[in-house]
Design a protein around this motif. Structure first.
Motif, PDB file in Angstrom:
ATOM      1  N   ASP A  39       6.066  -9.182  13.831  1.00 20.83           N
ATOM      2  CA  ASP A  39       6.144  -8.646  14.837  1.00 20.83           C
ATOM      3  C   ASP A  39       4.611  -8.628  15.511  1.00 20.83           C
ATOM      4  O   ASP A  39       3.866  -8.413  14.941  1.00 20.83           O
ATOM      5  CB  ASP A  39       6.600  -7.057  15.065  1.00 20.83           C
ATOM      6  CG  ASP A  39       6.922  -6.605  16.402  1.00 20.83           C
ATOM      7  OD1 ASP A  39       7.108  -7.173  17.379  1.00 20.83           O
ATOM      8  OD2 ASP A  39       7.189  -5.487  16.414  1.00 20.83           O
ATOM      9  N   PHE A  63       2.428   0.844   6.108  1.00 23.78           N
ATOM     10  CA  PHE A  63       1.350   0.456   7.291  1.00 23.78           C
ATOM     11  C   PHE A  63       0.645   1.787   7.466  1.00 23.78           C
ATOM     12  O   PHE A  63       1.294   2.739   7.541  1.00 23.78           O
ATOM     13  CB  PHE A  63       1.763  -0.323   8.400  1.00 23.78           C
ATOM     14  CG  PHE A  63       1.871  -1.512   8.287  1.00 23.78           C
ATOM     15  CD1 PHE A  63       1.042  -2.567   8.553  1.00 23.78           C
ATOM     16  CD2 PHE A  63       3.212  -2.433   7.900  1.00 23.78           C
ATOM     17  CE1 PHE A  63       1.062  -4.053   8.217  1.00 23.78           C
ATOM     18  CE2 PHE A  63       3.243  -3.690   7.722  1.00 23.78           C
ATOM     19  CZ  PHE A  63       2.249  -4.682   7.921  1.00 23.78           C
ATOM     20  N   GLU A  64      -0.720   1.706   7.744  1.00 21.27           N
ATOM     21  CA  GLU A  64      -1.403   2.744   8.059  1.00 21.27           C
ATOM     22  C   GLU A  64      -1.638   2.744   9.602  1.00 21.27           C
ATOM     23  O   GLU A  64      -2.222   3.735  10.188  1.00 21.27           O
ATOM     24  CB  GLU A  64      -2.668   2.942   7.371  1.00 21.27           C
ATOM     25  CG  GLU A  64      -2.578   3.331   5.840  1.00 21.27           C
ATOM     26  CD  GLU A  64      -1.883   4.482   5.478  1.00 21.27           C
ATOM     27  OE1 GLU A  64      -2.423   5.298   5.945  1.00 21.27           O
ATOM     28  OE2 GLU A  64      -1.064   4.895   4.448  1.00 21.27           O
ATOM     29  N   ARG A  65      -1.610   1.585  10.075  1.00 19.45           N
ATOM     30  CA  ARG A  65      -1.589   1.166  11.467  1.00 19.45           C
ATOM     31  C   ARG A  65      -0.437   0.745  12.114  1.00 19.45           C
ATOM     32  O   ARG A  65       0.180  -0.052  11.554  1.00 19.45           O
ATOM     33  CB  ARG A  65      -3.039   0.423  11.746  1.00 19.45           C
ATOM     34  CG  ARG A  65      -4.173   0.702  11.361  1.00 19.45           C
ATOM     35  CD  ARG A  65      -4.864   1.947  12.239  1.00 19.45           C
ATOM     36  NE  ARG A  65      -6.210   2.346  11.836  1.00 19.45           N
ATOM     37  CZ  ARG A  65      -6.556   3.036  11.006  1.00 19.45           C
ATOM     38  NH1 ARG A  65      -5.760   3.568  10.057  1.00 19.45           N
ATOM     39  NH2 ARG A  65      -7.916   3.371  10.884  1.00 19.45           N
ATOM     40  N   ASP A  66      -0.292   0.981  13.503  1.00 17.61           N
ATOM     41  CA  ASP A  66       0.751   0.034  14.236  1.00 17.61           C
ATOM     42  C   ASP A  66       0.010  -0.744  15.103  1.00 17.61           C
ATOM     43  O   ASP A  66      -1.123  -0.628  15.281  1.00 17.61           O
ATOM     44  CB  ASP A  66       1.358   1.515  15.056  1.00 17.61           C
ATOM     45  CG  ASP A  66       2.501   2.318  14.443  1.00 17.61           C
ATOM     46  OD1 ASP A  66       3.064   1.672  13.325  1.00 17.61           O
ATOM     47  OD2 ASP A  66       2.537   3.525  14.344  1.00 17.61           O
ATOM     48  N   LEU A  67       0.964  -1.710  15.791  1.00 16.00           N
ATOM     49  CA  LEU A  67       0.478  -2.567  16.555  1.00 16.00           C
ATOM     50  C   LEU A  67      -0.458  -2.107  17.798  1.00 16.00           C
ATOM     51  O   LEU A  67       0.031  -1.027  18.509  1.00 16.00           O
ATOM     52  CB  LEU A  67       1.786  -3.499  17.231  1.00 16.00           C
ATOM     53  CG  LEU A  67       2.479  -4.340  16.327  1.00 16.00           C
ATOM     54  CD1 LEU A  67       3.602  -4.924  16.865  1.00 16.00           C
ATOM     55  CD2 LEU A  67       1.512  -5.259  15.691  1.00 16.00           C
ATOM     56  N   ALA A 100      -2.760  -1.113   5.323  1.00 18.15           N
ATOM     57  CA  ALA A 100      -1.542  -0.785   4.634  1.00 18.15           C
ATOM     58  C   ALA A 100      -1.792  -0.827   2.919  1.00 18.15           C
ATOM     59  O   ALA A 100      -2.674  -1.167   2.408  1.00 18.15           O
ATOM     60  CB  ALA A 100      -0.677  -1.987   4.890  1.00 18.15           C
ATOM     61  N   SER A 147      -0.969  -9.053   7.741  1.00 17.96           N
ATOM     62  CA  SER A 147      -1.320  -8.450   8.985  1.00 17.96           C
ATOM     63  C   SER A 147      -2.047  -9.482   9.712  1.00 17.96           C
ATOM     64  O   SER A 147      -2.686 -10.335   9.024  1.00 17.96           O
ATOM     65  CB  SER A 147      -1.881  -7.251   8.886  1.00 17.96           C
ATOM     66  OG  SER A 147      -2.877  -7.243   8.308  1.00 17.96           O
ATOM     67  N   ARG A 202       2.073  -7.716  12.370  1.00 15.84           N
ATOM     68  CA  ARG A 202       2.432  -7.137  11.325  1.00 15.84           C
ATOM     69  C   ARG A 202       3.638  -7.400  10.681  1.00 15.84           C
ATOM     70  O   ARG A 202       4.456  -8.332  11.380  1.00 15.84           O
ATOM     71  CB  ARG A 202       2.546  -5.660  11.429  1.00 15.84           C
ATOM     72  CG  ARG A 202       3.359  -5.122  12.402  1.00 15.84           C
ATOM     73  CD  ARG A 202       4.006  -3.905  12.034  1.00 15.84           C
ATOM     74  NE  ARG A 202       4.982  -3.784  11.042  1.00 15.84           N
ATOM     75  CZ  ARG A 202       5.736  -2.831  10.577  1.00 15.84           C
ATOM     76  NH1 ARG A 202       5.457  -1.875  11.110  1.00 15.84           N
ATOM     77  NH2 ARG A 202       6.623  -2.948   9.635  1.00 15.84           N
ATOM     78  N   GLU A 253      -3.169  -0.736  17.582  1.00 17.18           N
ATOM     79  CA  GLU A 253      -4.270   0.315  17.231  1.00 17.18           C
ATOM     80  C   GLU A 253      -5.561  -0.391  16.775  1.00 17.18           C
ATOM     81  O   GLU A 253      -5.614  -1.375  15.932  1.00 17.18           O
ATOM     82  CB  GLU A 253      -3.443   1.411  16.101  1.00 17.18           C
ATOM     83  CG  GLU A 253      -2.593   2.225  16.503  1.00 17.18           C
ATOM     84  CD  GLU A 253      -1.969   3.224  15.603  1.00 17.18           C
ATOM     85  OE1 GLU A 253      -1.146   4.038  16.152  1.00 17.18           O
ATOM     86  OE2 GLU A 253      -2.357   3.050  14.474  1.00 17.18           O
TER      87      GLU A 253
END
Length: 337
Positions: A156, A274-278, A289, A328, A315, A280
């Motif tokens: 994505d 994941f620790e982050r979203d798109l 992640a 990622s 990701r 960020e």
């Protein structure tokens, strides 16, 4: 002494690519198989032409599980009025048609990845024959080429239009001007993991203006991503002078992929968290992640940390990941080229 020359393409258009007006037809590729001895692959194509002017080649589903392009281009082929066109628009909504019908990245016929098969072969596999026809018979007609992509079922992306750094800086400038006109929420100076066999490379080596996209993914298309694709295609046709008026631009954020540090790949199989979203931000050394072993409880996860400052631009989608899969992609916010 005989000299080698390319064989004629086995692909035959059922329409006249040089005729005026609107034509809907197919690129017919003979494909003999168990259930049809004299069968064919029938790839939909539309040509809308009016008078003299530039030619745009618009393609989707180079990978069969990427849907923004087909959604935008089947609609454009339905509604584009030749009276509004100055020049010609060639629309192939589902370039790898066998993969598109199967909902797979690669062709179910020969497992061919069309976007790794260029420039193709007229005597090769079905996928190579499609690539060869596009290379020798469609791209030479075009002044500007737009090839829609998204992440398919496994990735994505932030929605962006993109071009590449090129040796010919004048050509590169034309490509990035077209990216700006497309006016996606993000615009990317793109780095490829492996550019061998790509449609991009073939078109660029022929000196054309080339724009590609990554407009989401996850094996579907949203109303937002389809809207970006439809507006972007119209903007590009206006930028080329094929449609009247100025592109309807909105603010875009420019991204750069400066090095291989942008990419992270899984070193083992596991469950990804994941620790982050798109979109960020992430700083070098910060967690992107964790990858949990799934064979038993009590085992520590592998930690995947950013190798550079940036934002999460792409990701992996499925919750389970295999060793070697792209986990990622980071990109850097930058000024316009």
């Amino acid at each position: 002494m005989l000299t080698a020359s390319p064989r004629p393409s086995p692909v035959t258009p059922t329409i006249d690519l040089s005729a005026q007006g609107v034509q809907h037809g197919h690129l017919r590729l003979p494909y003999s198989r168990d259930d049809s001895a004299w069968g064919s692959v029938m790839i939909p194509i539309c040509v809308v032409a009016n008078g003299s002017g530039p030619t745009a080649l618009l393609t989707g589903a180079n990978h069969g599980d990427e849907y923004e392009g087909p959604a935008a281009l089947f609609e454009l082929a339905r509604v584009l009025d030749p009276a509004e066109v100055s020049g010609r628009v060639i629309i192939v909504p589902a370039l790898n048609y066998p993969a598109f019908r199967a909902g797979t990245r690669t062709s179910p016929i020969d497992k061919g990845n069309l976007n790794r098969s260029f420039p193709g072969r007229p005597d090769g596999s079905v996928t190579e024959k499609i690539a060869d026809y596009v290379t020798r018979h469609l791209v030479p007609l075009a002044d500007i080429v737009l090839d829609f992509h998204s992440g398919g079922k496994t990735l994505d992306f932030l929605p962006y239009a993109a071009a590449h750094e090129l040796p010919d800086k004048a050509q590169e400038a034309r490509c990035f001007a077209a990216v700006a006109a497309f006016s996606a929420p993000y615009s990317m100076k793109m780095l490829e993991i492996d550019a061998v066999g790509m449609f991009d490379t073939t078109v660029e080596e022929m000196g054309k203006v080339f724009v590609t996209t990554e407009l989401g993914g996850a094996g579907t298309a949203s109303a937002r991503s389809i809207g970006i694709a439809r507006r972007g295609a119209a903007n590009l046709l206006k930028h080329a002078g094929i449609l009247a008026g100025a592109p309807e631009t909105t603010p875009t954020r420019w991204l750069d992929m400066p090095s291989s540090d942008c990419f992270a790949f899984a070193g083992e199989d596991g469950l990804i968290a994941f620790e982050r979203d798109l979109g960020e931000p992430v700083r070098a050394g910060e967690m992107i992640a964790r990858l949990y072993p799934v064979g038993r409880t009590g085992l520590a996860p592998a930690e995947y940390r950013a190798a550079m400052d940036g934002v999460l631009a792409a990701r992996h989608v499925p919750g389970l990941i295999k060793a070697g899969d792209c986990l990622s992609v980071l990109a850097v916010l930058t000024e316009a080229p």
